[in-house]
Write an enzyme that holds these catalytic residues in place. Structure first.
Site, PDB file in Angstrom:
ATOM      1  N   GLU A  45       0.922  -1.159  -0.027  1.00 62.41           N
ATOM      2  CA  GLU A  45       0.014  -0.051   0.103  1.00 62.41           C
ATOM      3  C   GLU A  45       0.754   1.409  -0.033  1.00 62.41           C
ATOM      4  O   GLU A  45       0.444   2.205  -0.634  1.00 62.41           O
ATOM      5  CB  GLU A  45      -0.891  -0.249   1.273  1.00 62.41           C
ATOM      6  CG  GLU A  45      -1.870   1.082   1.471  1.00 62.41           C
ATOM      7  CD  GLU A  45      -2.720   1.291   0.243  1.00 62.41           C
ATOM      8  OE1 GLU A  45      -3.677   0.455   0.115  1.00 62.41           O
ATOM      9  OE2 GLU A  45      -2.860   2.287  -0.391  1.00 62.41           O
TER      10      GLU A  45
ATOM     11  N   GLU B 278      16.066  14.207  -2.640  1.00 63.50           N
ATOM     12  CA  GLU B 278      17.348  13.626  -2.501  1.00 63.50           C
ATOM     13  C   GLU B 278      18.652  14.546  -2.758  1.00 63.50           C
ATOM     14  O   GLU B 278      18.376  15.388  -3.879  1.00 63.50           O
ATOM     15  CB  GLU B 278      17.377  12.375  -3.185  1.00 63.50           C
ATOM     16  CG  GLU B 278      16.318  11.413  -3.205  1.00 63.50           C
ATOM     17  CD  GLU B 278      16.076  10.740  -1.915  1.00 63.50           C
ATOM     18  OE1 GLU B 278      16.944  10.550  -1.308  1.00 63.50           O
ATOM     19  OE2 GLU B 278      14.834  10.533  -1.345  1.00 63.50           O
TER      20      GLU B 278
ATOM     21  N   LYS C 106       5.502   4.464  -9.720  1.00 66.95           N
ATOM     22  CA  LYS C 106       4.025   4.471  -9.083  1.00 66.95           C
ATOM     23  C   LYS C 106       2.971   4.599 -10.275  1.00 66.95           C
ATOM     24  O   LYS C 106       1.800   3.679  -9.841  1.00 66.95           O
ATOM     25  CB  LYS C 106       3.915   5.791  -8.516  1.00 66.95           C
ATOM     26  CG  LYS C 106       4.968   5.805  -7.234  1.00 66.95           C
ATOM     27  CD  LYS C 106       5.271   7.288  -6.717  1.00 66.95           C
ATOM     28  CE  LYS C 106       6.062   7.273  -5.315  1.00 66.95           C
ATOM     29  NZ  LYS C 106       6.434   8.728  -4.929  1.00 66.95           N
TER      30      LYS C 106
ATOM     31  N   GLY D 250       7.290  10.739   3.446  1.00 65.14           N
ATOM     32  CA  GLY D 250       7.571  11.181   4.862  1.00 65.14           C
ATOM     33  C   GLY D 250       7.585  10.004   5.900  1.00 65.14           C
ATOM     34  O   GLY D 250       6.827   9.150   5.516  1.00 65.14           O
TER      35      GLY D 250
HETATM   36  N1  HSE Z   1      11.049  11.027  -3.611  1.00 64.34           N
HETATM   37  C1  HSE Z   1       9.657  10.587  -3.553  1.00 64.34           C
HETATM   38  C2  HSE Z   1       8.928  12.041  -3.713  1.00 64.34           C
HETATM   39  C3  HSE Z   1       9.272   9.811  -2.327  1.00 64.34           C
HETATM   40  O1  HSE Z   1       9.284  13.217  -3.786  1.00 64.34           O
HETATM   41  O2  HSE Z   1       7.731  11.753  -3.567  1.00 64.34           O
HETATM   42  C4  HSE Z   1       8.156   9.194  -2.108  1.00 64.34           C
HETATM   43  O3  HSE Z   1       8.123   8.202  -3.021  1.00 64.34           O
END
Ligand code: HSE
Length: 410
Positions: A124, A185, A200, A298
């Site tokens: 999920e 990142e 996704k 988060g």
């Molecule tokens: N790097 C991803 C974002 C983290 O900024 O949405 C969550 O998958």
């Protein structure tokens, strides 16, 4: 007693440990038995950690402990996470993950391995962080044929675009801000080039249409070429630019799937999703449009979804409906043949550019915009396939017009 092992003690893993250990009573009520974290697996040292007594460095301790019912894989990536997931499933343990990369590439074989060992592989948290979307799509919308999914699936890029829109920042300045705030990142490539959103939308498309869609099949464009002028012309057209993952059933039975920046009309709720928030719009033939909104990343929001899956794996009178899809022939259509309207942005003598564009594109809609220089212009095309758009833009360039960008309208 139900023992859980958390593998990978980073942001998500530590959130999972925190929720399980601070909500023991609630978890007992929901599962019918006491639940606790027996092991945390990580090769790093964590001095003075409140859960330091649970940390082990060797995964085989978890693998060989029959008390461990569920393993949380919070490592990320496809190397160690893949190996440990396979070993845990083969050892008869449920695996719960937030690892979208592993799910996007390896879900089918992991579903099969889970089934063969009479355990579950649940994910999920892999899309939309804490937003409930996988289970609602699979179960609450089960009566629908899903025809379209459209989502803001990456918080970092949504933050960057939001700051470009609301604070007139350049892409570079907005990215620096996102990094300083810890959203992006240090190497933000997977976010800004669209790969994270791609994984996704592959998961959501595979779930909605029942056949695995792999990241390599998706047309991906990130947000690195979005300029303040694109934002300004979009605003003049009453639109906001967002990076969307889209998957849509076509009349030929296949699907259009892409990750691209789109101009979204301000009347569409997706245009209002700002900052690091995510939103997913699903269209079902009975339910019509349905929208899911919340924190897509988060520590605690993501751990919230992970622990919900953990609870599901541990329920004594469990719900054993499997959420999965199968491999098969590709269901992805050639997206260059799918028609969209485009905003084409030009630079130079705009009157001459519009005249040349009209000759090549036919009727165009010029966007008046007072907040850019007199050398910047933009127009909207009629609906056209991408291959036709690119061909016509090439002709426009050959006619001496400097084309700065072209973006799809939703
Ligand atoms: N790097 C991803 C974002 C983290 O900024 O949405 C969550 O998958």
């Amino acid at each position: 007693m139900a023992a859980v092992a958390v593998v990978g003690y980073g942001t998500v893993g530590s959130g999972v440990v925190e929720i399980i250990e601070t909500h023991r009573e609630m978890l007992q009520k929901k599962t019918g038995k006491p639940v606790y974290v027996k092991y945390i697996v990580d090769i790093r040292d964590f001095e003075n950690d409140p859960y330091g007594d649970k940390i082990v460095k060797d995964f085989s301790v978890v693998e060989n402990d029959p008390e461990v019912e569920t393993v949380v894989e919070a490592i990320g990536g496809r190397r160690v996470a893949y190996e440990f997931t396979r070993r845990a499933l083969a050892a008869g343990k449920n695996v719960v993950t937030s690892n979208k990369e592993l799910v996007a590439y390896h879900a089918v074989e992991l579903f099969e391995l889970a089934k063969a060992n009479n355990v579950r592989y649940m994910f999920e948290a892999s899309v939309g962080g804490g937003i409930p979307v996988i289970r609602p799509m699979s179960q609450c919308l089960a009566a629908n044929e899903i025809t379209e999914i459209c989502g803001i699936l990456n918080g970092t890029t949504n933050y960057i675009l939001t700051r470009m829109i609301t604070a007139s920042l350049s892409f570079d300045a907005a990215l620096k801000e996102a990094q300083a705030l810890g959203y992006a990142e240090a190497d933000p490539a997977a976010d800004i080039l669209g790969h994270d959103a791609c994984r996704k939308i592959c998961i959501l498309a595979s779930l909605a249409f029942g056949t695995q869609v792999l990241p390599e099949e998706v047309k991906i464009e990130g947000i690195t070429n979005i300029a303040p002028e694109d934002i300004a012309f979009a605003a003049a057209k009453d639109c906001r630019i967002k990076l969307l993952g889209r998957a849509k059933k076509l009349e030929n039975g296949k699907i259009y799937i892409s990750v691209s920046p789109f101009l979204i009309p301000t009347s569409c709720p997706l245009s209002t999703i700002d900052g690091v928030f995510n939103g997913v719009m699903v269209h079902g033939d009975s339910v019509d449009d349905c929208m899911f909104y919340g924190r897509g990343a988060g520590k605690l929001p993501t751990a919230s979804a992970v622990v919900a899956d953990v609870i599901d794996t541990l329920r004594t009178c469990g719900d054993d409906r499997r959420i999965e899809w199968t491999a098969g022939d590709s269901i992805v259509s050639d997206c260059r043949k799918v028609a969209h309207r485009y905003m084409v942005r030009v630079n130079g003598n705009t009157d001459a550019a519009y005249a040349a564009a009209e000759k090549l594109f036919g009727e165009i809609e010029v966007i008046p915009c007072s907040s850019v220089s007199i050398f910047d212009g933009a127009f909207i095309t009629a609906e056209m396939a991408e291959e036709k758009l690119l061909d016509t833009v090439e002709k426009l360039t050959a006619a001496g017009v400097e084309v700065k960008n072209q973006l799809m309208l939703m």
